[in-house]
Design a protein around this motif. Structure first.
Motif, PDB file in Angstrom:
ATOM      1  N   SER A 143     -14.144 -24.185  -9.725  1.00  0.00           N
ATOM      2  CA  SER A 143     -13.835 -23.172 -10.734  1.00  0.00           C
ATOM      3  C   SER A 143     -12.920 -22.091  -9.947  1.00  0.00           C
ATOM      4  CB  SER A 143     -15.313 -22.038 -10.761  1.00  0.00           C
ATOM      5  OG  SER A 143     -16.230 -22.991 -11.352  1.00  0.00           O
ATOM      6  N   GLU A 144     -12.217 -21.287 -10.865  1.00  0.00           N
ATOM      7  CA  GLU A 144     -11.161 -20.710 -10.347  1.00  0.00           C
ATOM      8  C   GLU A 144     -11.608 -19.110 -10.565  1.00  0.00           C
ATOM      9  OE1 GLU A 144      -7.034 -21.683 -11.318  1.00  0.00           O
ATOM     10  OE2 GLU A 144      -8.086 -23.100 -12.806  1.00  0.00           O
ATOM     11  N   VAL A 145     -12.486 -18.633 -11.524  1.00  0.00           N
ATOM     12  CA  VAL A 145     -12.921 -17.532 -11.852  1.00  0.00           C
ATOM     13  C   VAL A 145     -14.324 -17.466 -12.051  1.00  0.00           C
ATOM     14  CG1 VAL A 145     -12.852 -15.651 -13.468  1.00  0.00           C
ATOM     15  CG2 VAL A 145     -10.610 -17.099 -12.847  1.00  0.00           C
ATOM     16  N   ALA A 146     -15.224 -16.534 -11.643  1.00  0.00           N
ATOM     17  CA  ALA A 146     -16.604 -16.457 -11.889  1.00  0.00           C
ATOM     18  C   ALA A 146     -16.712 -14.934 -12.398  1.00  0.00           C
ATOM     19  CB  ALA A 146     -17.364 -16.565 -10.488  1.00  0.00           C
ATOM     20  N   THR A 147     -17.973 -15.116 -13.468  1.00  0.00           N
ATOM     21  CA  THR A 147     -17.984 -13.898 -14.350  1.00  0.00           C
ATOM     22  C   THR A 147     -19.310 -13.713 -14.539  1.00  0.00           C
ATOM     23  OG1 THR A 147     -17.896 -14.958 -16.543  1.00  0.00           O
ATOM     24  CG2 THR A 147     -15.969 -14.175 -15.555  1.00  0.00           C
ATOM     25  N   LEU A 148     -19.807 -12.428 -14.805  1.00  0.00           N
ATOM     26  CA  LEU A 148     -21.284 -12.029 -15.248  1.00  0.00           C
ATOM     27  C   LEU A 148     -21.190 -10.635 -15.856  1.00  0.00           C
ATOM     28  CD1 LEU A 148     -22.330  -9.983 -12.802  1.00  0.00           C
ATOM     29  CD2 LEU A 148     -22.325 -11.723 -11.514  1.00  0.00           C
ATOM     30  N   GLU A 149     -22.487 -10.417 -16.427  1.00  0.00           N
ATOM     31  CA  GLU A 149     -22.519  -9.116 -16.727  1.00  0.00           C
ATOM     32  C   GLU A 149     -23.770  -8.509 -16.398  1.00  0.00           C
ATOM     33  OE1 GLU A 149     -20.395 -11.522 -19.043  1.00  0.00           O
ATOM     34  OE2 GLU A 149     -22.426 -11.657 -19.660  1.00  0.00           O
ATOM     35  N   ALA A 150     -23.754  -7.283 -16.093  1.00  0.00           N
ATOM     36  CA  ALA A 150     -24.915  -6.430 -15.358  1.00  0.00           C
ATOM     37  C   ALA A 150     -25.126  -5.198 -16.218  1.00  0.00           C
ATOM     38  CB  ALA A 150     -24.696  -6.247 -13.918  1.00  0.00           C
ATOM     39  N   ILE A 151     -26.532  -4.761 -16.693  1.00  0.00           N
ATOM     40  CA  ILE A 151     -26.899  -3.501 -17.093  1.00  0.00           C
ATOM     41  C   ILE A 151     -26.382  -2.302 -16.139  1.00  0.00           C
ATOM     42  CG2 ILE A 151     -28.837  -1.900 -17.684  1.00  0.00           C
ATOM     43  CD1 ILE A 151     -28.713  -4.431 -19.466  1.00  0.00           C
ATOM     44  N   LYS A 152     -25.525  -1.481 -16.924  1.00  0.00           N
ATOM     45  CA  LYS A 152     -24.921  -0.412 -16.287  1.00  0.00           C
ATOM     46  C   LYS A 152     -25.762   0.356 -15.349  1.00  0.00           C
ATOM     47  CE  LYS A 152     -22.166   3.624 -17.110  1.00  0.00           C
ATOM     48  NZ  LYS A 152     -21.645   4.651 -18.145  1.00  0.00           N
ATOM     49  N   GLU A 153     -27.099   0.562 -15.601  1.00  0.00           N
ATOM     50  CA  GLU A 153     -28.097   1.223 -14.936  1.00  0.00           C
ATOM     51  C   GLU A 153     -28.597   0.602 -13.450  1.00  0.00           C
ATOM     52  OE1 GLU A 153     -27.846   3.091 -18.858  1.00  0.00           O
ATOM     53  OE2 GLU A 153     -28.325   0.904 -18.290  1.00  0.00           O
ATOM     54  N   ASN A 154     -28.233  -0.853 -13.657  1.00  0.00           N
ATOM     55  CA  ASN A 154     -28.743  -1.701 -12.703  1.00  0.00           C
ATOM     56  C   ASN A 154     -27.791  -1.639 -11.470  1.00  0.00           C
ATOM     57  OD1 ASN A 154     -30.086  -3.621 -11.021  1.00  0.00           O
ATOM     58  ND2 ASN A 154     -30.181  -5.202 -12.363  1.00  0.00           N
ATOM     59  N   GLU A 155     -27.668  -0.392 -10.784  1.00  0.00           N
ATOM     60  CA  GLU A 155     -27.049  -0.430  -9.685  1.00  0.00           C
ATOM     61  C   GLU A 155     -26.958  -1.179  -8.526  1.00  0.00           C
ATOM     62  OE1 GLU A 155     -27.170   3.960  -8.734  1.00  0.00           O
ATOM     63  OE2 GLU A 155     -26.428   4.536 -10.585  1.00  0.00           O
ATOM     64  N   ARG A 156     -28.213  -1.446  -8.092  1.00  0.00           N
ATOM     65  CA  ARG A 156     -28.744  -2.408  -7.090  1.00  0.00           C
ATOM     66  C   ARG A 156     -28.063  -3.876  -7.218  1.00  0.00           C
ATOM     67  NH1 ARG A 156     -34.947  -3.122  -4.478  1.00  0.00           N
ATOM     68  NH2 ARG A 156     -34.259  -4.756  -2.782  1.00  0.00           N
ATOM     69  N   ALA A 157     -27.983  -4.361  -8.257  1.00  0.00           N
ATOM     70  CA  ALA A 157     -27.456  -5.478  -8.725  1.00  0.00           C
ATOM     71  C   ALA A 157     -25.949  -5.462  -8.610  1.00  0.00           C
ATOM     72  CB  ALA A 157     -28.009  -6.269 -10.043  1.00  0.00           C
ATOM     73  N   ILE A 158     -25.564  -4.315  -9.272  1.00  0.00           N
ATOM     74  CA  ILE A 158     -24.004  -4.255  -9.104  1.00  0.00           C
ATOM     75  C   ILE A 158     -23.373  -4.197  -7.683  1.00  0.00           C
ATOM     76  CG2 ILE A 158     -22.083  -2.782  -9.793  1.00  0.00           C
ATOM     77  CD1 ILE A 158     -23.802  -1.951 -12.215  1.00  0.00           C
ATOM     78  N   ARG A 159     -24.085  -3.273  -6.797  1.00  0.00           N
ATOM     79  CA  ARG A 159     -23.746  -3.447  -5.516  1.00  0.00           C
ATOM     80  C   ARG A 159     -23.857  -4.638  -4.763  1.00  0.00           C
ATOM     81  NH1 ARG A 159     -26.906   1.438  -5.448  1.00  0.00           N
ATOM     82  NH2 ARG A 159     -28.644   0.223  -4.435  1.00  0.00           N
ATOM     83  N   LEU A 160     -24.850  -5.631  -5.061  1.00  0.00           N
ATOM     84  CA  LEU A 160     -25.054  -6.919  -4.680  1.00  0.00           C
ATOM     85  C   LEU A 160     -23.737  -7.730  -5.011  1.00  0.00           C
ATOM     86  CD1 LEU A 160     -26.476  -9.302  -3.328  1.00  0.00           C
ATOM     87  CD2 LEU A 160     -27.428  -9.507  -5.548  1.00  0.00           C
ATOM     88  N   TYR A 161     -23.337  -7.656  -6.164  1.00  0.00           N
ATOM     89  CA  TYR A 161     -22.285  -8.562  -6.719  1.00  0.00           C
ATOM     90  C   TYR A 161     -20.984  -8.025  -5.944  1.00  0.00           C
ATOM     91  CZ  TYR A 161     -25.705 -10.085 -10.138  1.00  0.00           C
ATOM     92  OH  TYR A 161     -26.707 -10.561 -11.101  1.00  0.00           O
ATOM     93  N   GLU A 162     -20.745  -6.876  -6.089  1.00  0.00           N
ATOM     94  CA  GLU A 162     -19.481  -6.324  -5.189  1.00  0.00           C
ATOM     95  C   GLU A 162     -19.365  -6.741  -3.874  1.00  0.00           C
ATOM     96  OE1 GLU A 162     -18.704  -2.332  -7.810  1.00  0.00           O
ATOM     97  OE2 GLU A 162     -20.133  -2.104  -5.991  1.00  0.00           O
TER      98      GLU A 162
END
Length: 283
Positions: free
Chosen positions: A111-130
């Motif tokens: 794979s050259e690119v990885a994508t996902l979506e996260a609920i805006k309020e789910n800050e914990r998950a967003i920080r993990l992905y970042e």
């Protein structure tokens, strides 16, 4: 704690459903699955049994990651279609282990690119992905409204969702669930002016009630190349509604806030029910 991984092909359906429901039991929206719903999700969204996995602590399923792959704009793209970790296993390093396992799978698949979506309020998950290199690239919304549908005629051609990709104006760069591959059971229309120049297109699913009346329309894509006006919006809604006289609920799915059509709908009575961020990582 000793975490091991099994592909979905190596798991019982009971283990997979338990891992999913435990992982999402306190989520922002209801995500509880039955076996039927789970397999429908895998099929409809093109998720891979071979490349999705469940994490176990001894014999107990404690986390799950669903993955899918497509070629988008010439690049093999991996999509994380759901990551859930049981409440008792959060903050104990399990999230790091499953992210490392997922990225290893993406790499092995070229794979050259990885994508996902996260609920805006789910800050914990967003920080993990970042932390693992994902970046927010767009904001996506679910909108809901009962627009007044006026009988405004427009030249429309109905096609199969699979045919959309043959048109040069089709937008591949949308959320995974809004790509034609995820809406094969839906419908599509292309709109033209009197000179047969394309004005836009839509990708949608219609839902009828037991009396045979159109009740809901799920809009997966709604693109206009002309000026976004009340007349152009009404013309498309009228074409999709096919003269239905009763109020019809139109619902946008993971629609980009950068789309002028979405801004128009929000300014004219549509209510936002959920907002997500789209995240992308270059591999």
């Amino acid at each position: 704690m000793r975490i091991t991984f099994k592909k979905l092909t190596e798991c019982t359906i009971q283990d997979a459903i338990m891992a999913w429901n435990k992982g999402f039991e306190d989520y922002f929206v209801k995500m509880e699955m039955t076996p039927e719903l789970f397999f429908n999700r895998l099929e409809n969204e093109g998720l891979s049994l071979t490349h999705s996995f469940v994490a176990f602590d001894q014999e107990e399923p404690v986390a799950i990651v669903l993955n899918g792959f497509r070629v988008i704009k010439g690049k093999k793209t991996a999509w994380n279609g759901g990551t859930g970790i049981a409440v008792n296993y959060r903050g104990k390093g399990v999230s790091r282990l499953i992210m490392e396992e997922a990225l290893k799978i993406y790499s092995e698949e070229g794979s050259e690119v990885a994508t996902l979506e996260a609920i805006k309020e789910n800050e914990r998950a967003i920080r993990l992905y970042e932390r693992f290199g994902y970046q927010i690239t767009d904001s996506l919304v679910y909108l809901s409204g009962f627009p007044e549908v006026k009988e405004i005629s427009i030249l429309a051609k109905s096609i199969r969702p699979e045919q959309l990709s043959a048109f040069p104006f089709y937008n591949e760069n949308v959320a995974w669930q809004c790509q034609w591959q995820s809406v094969k059971s839906g419908e599509a229309q292309i709109y033209f002016d009197k000179d047969r120049n394309p004005l836009g297109y839509s990708l949608f699913k219609r839902v009828w009630n037991q009396e045979g009346q159109l009740e809901k329309v799920f809009l997966f894509q709604f693109e206009l190349f002309c000026e976004v006006t009340e007349e152009s919006i009404q013309a498309v809604f009228a074409s999709i509604s096919e003269g239905e006289r009763n109020p019809v609920c139109f619902i946008t799915i993971n629609a980009s806030l950068s789309n002028p059509v979405i801004q128009y709908l929000m300014d004219h009575g549509f209510k936002k029910t959920t907002e997500q961020v789209q995240m992308v990582k270059k591999l």
